[in-house]
Design a protein around this motif. Structure first.
Motif, PDB file in Angstrom:
ATOM      1  N   PHE A  40     -15.907   6.365  -0.409  1.00 29.41           N
ATOM      2  CA  PHE A  40     -14.755   5.504  -0.137  1.00 29.41           C
ATOM      3  C   PHE A  40     -14.722   4.341  -1.115  1.00 29.41           C
ATOM      4  CE2 PHE A  40     -13.029   1.698   1.963  1.00 29.41           C
ATOM      5  CZ  PHE A  40     -11.726   2.120   2.185  1.00 29.41           C
ATOM      6  N   THR A  41     -15.889   3.790  -1.425  1.00 27.16           N
ATOM      7  CA  THR A  41     -15.942   2.647  -2.347  1.00 27.16           C
ATOM      8  C   THR A  41     -15.330   3.005  -3.696  1.00 27.16           C
ATOM      9  OG1 THR A  41     -17.875   1.678  -1.273  1.00 27.16           O
ATOM     10  CG2 THR A  41     -17.505   1.070  -3.564  1.00 27.16           C
ATOM     11  N   PHE A  44     -11.568   3.423  -3.336  1.00 30.27           N
ATOM     12  CA  PHE A  44     -10.828   2.171  -3.220  1.00 30.27           C
ATOM     13  C   PHE A  44     -10.895   1.359  -4.514  1.00 30.27           C
ATOM     14  CE2 PHE A  44      -9.245  -1.835  -1.712  1.00 30.27           C
ATOM     15  CZ  PHE A  44      -8.163  -1.402  -0.961  1.00 30.27           C
ATOM     16  N   MET A  47      -8.089   2.648  -6.387  1.00 33.07           N
ATOM     17  CA  MET A  47      -6.818   2.126  -5.882  1.00 33.07           C
ATOM     18  C   MET A  47      -6.606   0.679  -6.307  1.00 33.07           C
ATOM     19  SD  MET A  47      -6.662   3.901  -2.086  1.00 33.07           S
ATOM     20  CE  MET A  47      -4.932   3.508  -1.760  1.00 33.07           C
ATOM     21  N   ALA A  48      -7.675  -0.109  -6.276  1.00 31.34           N
ATOM     22  CA  ALA A  48      -7.553  -1.522  -6.654  1.00 31.34           C
ATOM     23  C   ALA A  48      -7.167  -1.654  -8.124  1.00 31.34           C
ATOM     24  CB  ALA A  48      -8.860  -2.262  -6.366  1.00 31.34           C
ATOM     25  N   ASN A  65      -4.664   7.716   1.362  1.00 31.79           N
ATOM     26  CA  ASN A  65      -6.126   7.723   1.212  1.00 31.79           C
ATOM     27  C   ASN A  65      -6.794   8.083   2.527  1.00 31.79           C
ATOM     28  OD1 ASN A  65      -8.473   5.187   1.705  1.00 31.79           O
ATOM     29  ND2 ASN A  65      -8.945   6.916   0.378  1.00 31.79           N
ATOM     30  N   TYR A  67     -10.887   8.531   3.386  1.00 29.34           N
ATOM     31  CA  TYR A  67     -12.258   8.440   2.889  1.00 29.34           C
ATOM     32  C   TYR A  67     -12.323   8.475   1.356  1.00 29.34           C
ATOM     33  CZ  TYR A  67     -17.276   8.463   2.888  1.00 29.34           C
ATOM     34  OH  TYR A  67     -18.585   8.124   2.648  1.00 29.34           O
TER      35      TYR A  67
END
Lengths: 101, 101
Positions: A40-41, A44, A47-48, A65, A67
């Motif tokens: 997930f990290t 994300f 995504m960031a 999204n 997981y």
């Protein structure tokens, strides 16, 4: 106002994306790609990075999204279809993903 | 392992969420809520705050974002349904949203 991609632009700019992992969406003039990361990290982080760029270019993805998976759809609201802005955003998204995958 | 919410827990802990803006998903034991912010930046600030918390509690939302809207679905993979972890995450999500809406 963004304009829809012409046939020439589709042949020259869209085709490489479709060969590289993007697909045409069904039922609308859009492209989509699913990315699966190791966590997930990482998903994300992807995504960031995309979000900051999207805000800067004032052109944003639709994305889902769960997981470690991110499903991205790109289309341009102004012209209700694919524009050069989607091509540019897709290329950026691929660059970000290539660093994280 | 997370356990599915009991009938008592649903009455005591789930009902307030359903009264406060969450809804039961159709076709699965999950809850969902849609948040509309003033901009993509606010929507993504919401997602970033929730993501950090979700990673810390090792329980993650399913979510879809398009521009200023975020559709969140919560369910627990382990038990294939709603658990206390979804209640906790929903409460946190509401707290984050209340600061940004």
């Amino acid at each position: 106002m963004a304009a829809r991609l012409s046939d020439d632009e589709r042949a020259q700019k869209l085709r490489p994306l479709l060969a590289g992992g993007w697909a045409l969406a069904s039922g609308r003039d859009a492209i989509e790609r699913s990315f699966v990361f190791d966590s997930f990290t990482s998903a994300f982080a992807f995504m960031a990075a995309v979000a900051l760029h999207a805000e800067k270019m004032d052109h944003h993805p639709e994305w889902f999204n769960v997981y470690n998976r991110v499903d991205v759809t790109l289309s341009t609201h102004d012209c209700q279809g694919l524009s050069a802005r989607d091509i540019a955003l897709a290329a950026h998204i691929d660059r970000v993903a290539s660093k994280l995958l």
